[in-house]
Design an enzyme around this catalytic site. Structure first.
Site, PDB file in Angstrom:
ATOM      1  N   GLU A  19       0.815  -1.211   0.000  1.00  0.00           N
ATOM      2  CA  GLU A  19       0.000   0.000   0.000  1.00  0.00           C
ATOM      3  C   GLU A  19       0.853   1.269   0.000  1.00  0.00           C
ATOM      4  O   GLU A  19       0.518   2.262  -0.645  1.00  0.00           O
ATOM      5  CB  GLU A  19      -0.919   0.034   1.237  1.00  0.00           C
ATOM      6  CG  GLU A  19      -2.004  -1.029   1.256  1.00  0.00           C
ATOM      7  CD  GLU A  19      -1.556  -2.328   1.915  1.00  0.00           C
ATOM      8  OE1 GLU A  19      -0.337  -2.623   1.929  1.00  0.00           O
ATOM      9  OE2 GLU A  19      -2.417  -3.078   2.400  1.00  0.00           O
ATOM     10  N   LEU A  20       1.976   1.214   0.745  1.00  0.00           N
ATOM     11  CA  LEU A  20       2.814   2.411   0.835  1.00  0.00           C
ATOM     12  C   LEU A  20       3.451   2.717  -0.519  1.00  0.00           C
ATOM     13  O   LEU A  20       3.487   3.867  -0.955  1.00  0.00           O
ATOM     14  CB  LEU A  20       3.901   2.210   1.909  1.00  0.00           C
ATOM     15  CG  LEU A  20       4.793   3.411   2.162  1.00  0.00           C
ATOM     16  CD1 LEU A  20       3.993   4.618   2.638  1.00  0.00           C
ATOM     17  CD2 LEU A  20       5.879   3.074   3.192  1.00  0.00           C
ATOM     18  N   LYS A  21       3.899   1.674  -1.182  1.00  0.00           N
ATOM     19  CA  LYS A  21       4.479   1.849  -2.515  1.00  0.00           C
ATOM     20  C   LYS A  21       3.470   2.516  -3.444  1.00  0.00           C
ATOM     21  O   LYS A  21       3.759   3.493  -4.131  1.00  0.00           O
ATOM     22  CB  LYS A  21       4.859   0.479  -3.067  1.00  0.00           C
ATOM     23  CG  LYS A  21       5.303   0.495  -4.520  1.00  0.00           C
ATOM     24  CD  LYS A  21       5.290  -0.918  -5.097  1.00  0.00           C
ATOM     25  CE  LYS A  21       5.629  -0.900  -6.563  1.00  0.00           C
ATOM     26  NZ  LYS A  21       7.028  -0.567  -6.823  1.00  0.00           N
ATOM     27  N   LYS A 111      23.974   0.152  -0.350  1.00  0.00           N
ATOM     28  CA  LYS A 111      23.459  -1.028   0.332  1.00  0.00           C
ATOM     29  C   LYS A 111      23.643  -0.977   1.846  1.00  0.00           C
ATOM     30  O   LYS A 111      24.687  -0.575   2.338  1.00  0.00           O
ATOM     31  CB  LYS A 111      24.176  -2.275  -0.185  1.00  0.00           C
ATOM     32  CG  LYS A 111      23.581  -2.833  -1.454  1.00  0.00           C
ATOM     33  CD  LYS A 111      24.523  -3.810  -2.081  1.00  0.00           C
ATOM     34  CE  LYS A 111      24.659  -5.062  -1.283  1.00  0.00           C
ATOM     35  NZ  LYS A 111      23.476  -5.931  -1.372  1.00  0.00           N
ATOM     36  N   GLY A 437      24.301  -7.694 -23.092  1.00  0.00           N
ATOM     37  CA  GLY A 437      23.339  -8.792 -23.181  1.00  0.00           C
ATOM     38  C   GLY A 437      21.913  -8.376 -23.487  1.00  0.00           C
ATOM     39  O   GLY A 437      21.354  -8.753 -24.502  1.00  0.00           O
ATOM     40  N   HIS A 646      30.622 -10.610 -16.621  1.00  0.00           N
ATOM     41  CA  HIS A 646      30.305  -9.190 -16.485  1.00  0.00           C
ATOM     42  C   HIS A 646      30.036  -8.887 -15.029  1.00  0.00           C
ATOM     43  O   HIS A 646      29.375  -9.650 -14.331  1.00  0.00           O
ATOM     44  CB  HIS A 646      29.077  -8.834 -17.328  1.00  0.00           C
ATOM     45  CG  HIS A 646      28.516  -7.489 -16.980  1.00  0.00           C
ATOM     46  ND1 HIS A 646      29.150  -6.306 -17.311  1.00  0.00           N
ATOM     47  CD2 HIS A 646      27.413  -7.131 -16.285  1.00  0.00           C
ATOM     48  CE1 HIS A 646      28.441  -5.293 -16.836  1.00  0.00           C
ATOM     49  NE2 HIS A 646      27.385  -5.765 -16.204  1.00  0.00           N
ATOM     50  N   HIS A 699      22.936   3.994 -17.250  1.00  0.00           N
ATOM     51  CA  HIS A 699      21.919   4.329 -16.252  1.00  0.00           C
ATOM     52  C   HIS A 699      21.228   5.662 -16.545  1.00  0.00           C
ATOM     53  O   HIS A 699      20.329   6.071 -15.824  1.00  0.00           O
ATOM     54  CB  HIS A 699      22.538   4.364 -14.853  1.00  0.00           C
ATOM     55  CG  HIS A 699      23.158   3.044 -14.487  1.00  0.00           C
ATOM     56  ND1 HIS A 699      24.489   2.791 -14.675  1.00  0.00           N
ATOM     57  CD2 HIS A 699      22.625   1.904 -14.009  1.00  0.00           C
ATOM     58  CE1 HIS A 699      24.739   1.545 -14.293  1.00  0.00           C
ATOM     59  NE2 HIS A 699      23.631   0.987 -13.894  1.00  0.00           N
TER      60      HIS A 699
HETATM   61  N1  GLN Z   1      23.364  -9.822 -19.238  1.00  0.00           N
HETATM   62  C1  GLN Z   1      22.656  -9.000 -18.345  1.00  0.00           C
HETATM   63  C2  GLN Z   1      21.980  -7.863 -19.085  1.00  0.00           C
HETATM   64  O1  GLN Z   1      22.528  -7.368 -20.002  1.00  0.00           O
HETATM   65  C3  GLN Z   1      23.562  -8.404 -17.299  1.00  0.00           C
HETATM   66  C4  GLN Z   1      22.820  -7.485 -16.381  1.00  0.00           C
HETATM   67  C5  GLN Z   1      23.552  -7.127 -15.136  1.00  0.00           C
HETATM   68  O2  GLN Z   1      24.724  -7.365 -15.037  1.00  0.00           O
HETATM   69  N2  GLN Z   1      22.893  -6.541 -14.172  1.00  0.00           N
HETATM   70  O3  GLN Z   1      20.907  -7.428 -18.733  1.00  0.00           O
HETATM   71 ZN    ZN Z   2      25.999  -4.799 -15.128  1.00  0.00          ZN
END
Ligand code: GLN
Ligand code: ZN
Length: 761
Positions: A19-21, A111, A437, A646, A699
């Site tokens: 609910e809060l979300k 974190k 990926g 990765h 990002h």
């Molecule tokens: N192979 C994944 C992607 O491209 C790697 C994502 C990740 O490292 N968080 O989404």
């Molecule tokens: Zn990544």
């Protein structure tokens, strides 16, 4: 308050139906008022207090609620407001600090210890002047009191607060302790005026980390000061997630009323019992797991408590969750679809409350005092745990045998031998281009997956849609000139869940939401049994994808450690054994992929760092099995199959040797925001394997220009030779839009071409 010595460190706040979300996100989207947010918040607090009261919990918290985060609340309490937000007030100020606004970037988030909860990092400086804002704390106490519930008041301790803060003017955050402490003292004075007697829980989880002498030296003066504010206050210092033996030695010599210790993740706390006994303090004994989802083994916990009671008299013991229940899902009530047998093994926050009260009755009064209902509960608990010990759904002899007898622990050939063969077979250029990926997860892709899951479309229809998407991805990558291609991962909702769903021994909840940060929740899958792979997981998709291009198609898997770190893990087997089983299953997948003609396989270890223990002495052990299991996973790869990995990090200074030991042929990492600074460690240690440092930040929606990526690539070349470098974005592209991804990758390839020309490659 009933007097049964049961204690909950803190309770989840997002709401059993999130609910809060929901109300927060409506408010942020300007579709509801702040009054509505407050109304929902009040309702949730009331409901959460009542859950605990009805279960018979004696020590219930206030100020464990938050509209976003408790560390952020503490910054507001102290008036530690970064300059860029100073002109703002109230909720606008609060949410701007958490999420940023048009003018100012948000405060950093990171974190909370080794959990998947993220807190807002305070930004402090020597010139700050702090002043008390006690309204949230005082109001929450009064709110509960008005409902007939006398709460303990939860605070984040000053030493932990400062330890988790950053100084924007450089320097040590602990220099500010004096100033901060003044505010805490004022706060405690106000709290003392609220009632005739008050219990205050001060969380100091930082005490479980490795200690510098400096930090230890702050404990006594701090707690001498805080305990001398008022005789009406009973002060508890609480730690969790690990042992805090060093800090306990100091705290027993202060007038605190009680110590809260975690006996599940910090067994070493047992050695402190003697000191606690001698100091005559109460012990809040964390014995019910606050960060996992398994039913408590009541008999075993009672035994543990008996062991504690050999040193500490029973009347000094209070039975508690090991940490805040914030880290578990809310209630099993809404797991209607879950398999009954599995559901019977689980316990979420609400169910843990009953475990605490049952345990208390058993421990303090003895089995003969249980009433009929309680007796039934105990028998059910014993039966559920028995069935976990014997169920063939959990214990798979064949898996156990295979893992025990495993003899191939790493791949053949040294890196030097492998890379020579690979360069010949794969024939890629220096500065080879690739991506990590995933490609944009469009609304259509998500809908197709959802429709298929709900049986609204046929398998055939679903596969056709996915294949169309994959072909589009491939065509785009060929057009823009990328060299090593990916299929785009449209069939995956999440990099762990996707594999979990196909592995035996994995379970999924309908409603097991856990707060990750602010309004964001995650629903981790859980490993309940021995892990095996009934059939190939990705091979058909990869075969199809490779058939659509002459270029190399990179296979894509999630590594064992990441699968482990993003799941709830069974507590009846050591983590490293579980991880090893996953590794063996993955090694079969890799073998199948290479047999199907896949020549490069990436094994993502995005969450490798997440699993690091909080104590130095345990890190070596973790690294050892984490590396072991990555190597087992890739042990089936032939010399000419190139293994990539990765990691979503840029900082490798502390762990570079471990990374090297994983012995992946190529690693791609997140370096776009740090230029070439953080890459230097690879050169310093003489790292041999190939590296793909991200050249742009995925990002952000920003499209990087050719020029800036040329510059970035040249910076990389200052550190590592062209032969060792791959060029790729920072991470997967699934959260981006095609309008951003297309020009960004096109520019990236163009940038590589320019640099290659200059280098006359
Ligand atoms: N192979 C994944 C992607 O491209 C790697 C994502 C990740 O490292 N968080 O989404
Ligand atoms: Zn990544």
């Amino acid at each position: 308050m009933s007097n049964n010595n049961t204690y909950v460190v803190g309770f989840p706040r997002i709401g059993e139906k999130r609910e809060l979300k929901i109300v927060l996100e409506k408010f942020w989207a300007k579709k509801s008022s702040f009054e509505e947010v407050q109304a929902v918040a009040s309702e949730l607090k009331k409901r959460h207090w009542n859950y605990q009261k009805d279960a018979g919990i004696e020590f219930i918290s206030s100020n464990d609620f938050s509209l976003y985060d408790n560390m952020l609340d503490t910054s507001v309490m102290l008036g530690a407001i970064p300059k860029r937000f100073k002109a703002l007030k109230d909720e606008e100020l609060y949410f701007s600090m958490a999420r940023g606004n048009i003018e100012s970037v948000a405060m950093e988030m990171t974190k909370w210890f080794n959990t998947n909860y993220h807190y807002i990092v305070p930004e402090l400086s020597l010139e700050d002047n702090y002043s008390l804002n006690s309204s949230k704390i005082v109001n929450e106490y009064k709110e509960a009191k008005a409902l007939g519930i006398t709460t303990k008041i939860n605070l984040i301790g000053p030493i932990t607060y400062l330890g988790l803060s950053k100084r924007i003017d450089g320097g040590d955050t602990y220099e500010l302790l004096g100033k901060v402490l003044c505010v805490y003292e004022k706060l405690l004075k106000e709290i003392a005026d609220l009632d005739t007697e008050l219990v205050v829980q001060i969380d100091e989880p930082i005490f479980v980390k490795d200690h510098e002498v400096k930090l230890l030296s702050l404990i006594k003066p701090t707690y001498d000061a805080l305990t001398s504010v008022s005789d009406k206050l009973k002060i508890i210092v609480t730690t969790y997630f690990e042992h805090s033996v060093e800090a306990t030695k100091v705290l027993v010599n202060t007038p605190v009323w009680a110590l809260g210790l975690d006996f599940l993740y910090g067994e070493e706390n047992m050695v402190s019992l003697d000191l606690i006994h001698k100091s005559n303090k109460k012990l809040i004994a964390g014995v019910v797991d606050g960060r996992n989802i398994w039913k408590n083994e009541i008999k075993k916990s009672a035994e543990l408590l008996d062991e504690i009671a050999e040193i500490i008299p029973k009347e000094k013991i209070i039975i508690s969750s090991s940490c805040s229940l914030l880290h578990t899902p809310f209630t099993l009530k809404y797991e209607e679809k879950m398999d009954k047998e599995i559901r019977n093994w689980l316990s979420y926050a609400v169910e843990k409350l009953d475990e605490l009260t049952l345990l208390s009755k058993l421990f303090f009064q003895g089995v003969e005092c249980l009433n009929k209902g309680e007796g039934t509960l105990l028998i059910q608990n014993i039966q559920a745990n028995e069935s976990r010990k014997t169920s063939t759904r959990i214990h798979d002899k064949a898996v156990q045998k295979r893992v025990e007898e495993l003899s191939k622990l790493s791949r053949e050939g040294s890196y030097e031998e492998r890379i020579k063969v690979q360069k010949e077979v794969l024939a890629y250029n220096d500065l080879a281009t690739t991506s990590i990926g995933s490609f944009p997860q469009t609304p259509e892709v998500r809908k197709a997956r959802r429709d298929f899951k709900n049986s609204d479309i046929t398998l055939e229809n679903y596969e056709t849609q996915m294949k169309e998407y994959i072909v589009d991805c491939i065509n785009f990558q060929e057009e823009c000139g990328l060299e090593v291609l990916v299929h785009g991962e449209p069939e995956r909702n999440d990099m762990v869940e996707y594999f979990g769903e196909q592995l035996k021994g994995y379970g999924f909840s309908q409603n097991g939401w856990v707060q990750s940060y602010g309004s964001r929740c995650v629903k981790p899958p859980f490993i309940f049994g021995d892990i095996s792979r009934p059939e190939a997981m990705t091979v058909e998709w990869m075969k199809f994808s490779q058939s659509k291009t002459k270029k190399i198609m990179k296979g894509m898997l999630t590594g064992p450690v990441t699968i482990l770190n993003w799941s709830f893990v069974r507590d009846d087997k050591a983590r490293d054994e579980v991880s090893k089983q996953i590794a063996v299953a993955l090694s079969d997948e890799i073998d199948d992929l290479q047999k199907a003609g896949i020549k490069i396989i990436q094994v993502d270890e995005a969450a490798f760092k997440e699993g690091y223990p909080l104590r130095q002495e345990k890190i070596k052990i973790y690294e050892k099995w984490a590396v072991r299991d990555f190597k087992i996973a890739v042990s089936s790869a032939n010399i000419d199959t190139q293994i990539h990995t990765h990691m979503c990090y840029s900082e490798f200074n502390d762990i570079i040797e471990t990374i090297e030991n994983m012995d992946a042929d190529v690693i791609s990492i997140e370096t776009a925001r740090s230029g070439n600074e953080l890459l230097k460690i690879f050169k310093e240690v003489g790292y041999k394997q190939e590296v793909g440092p991200g050249v742009y930040d995925i990002h952000s929606p920003r499209i990087p220009s050719v020029e800036e990526m040329v510059k970035q690539i040249k910076l990389l070349l200052e550190v590592l030779p062209q032969k060792q470098l791959w060029i790729n974005p920072d991470c997967g592209l699934k959260t981006r839009k095609w309008e951003e991804v297309k020009p960004s990758l096109t520019n990236m390839v163009e940038a590589v071409n320019i640099v290659r020309k200059e280098l006359a490659l």
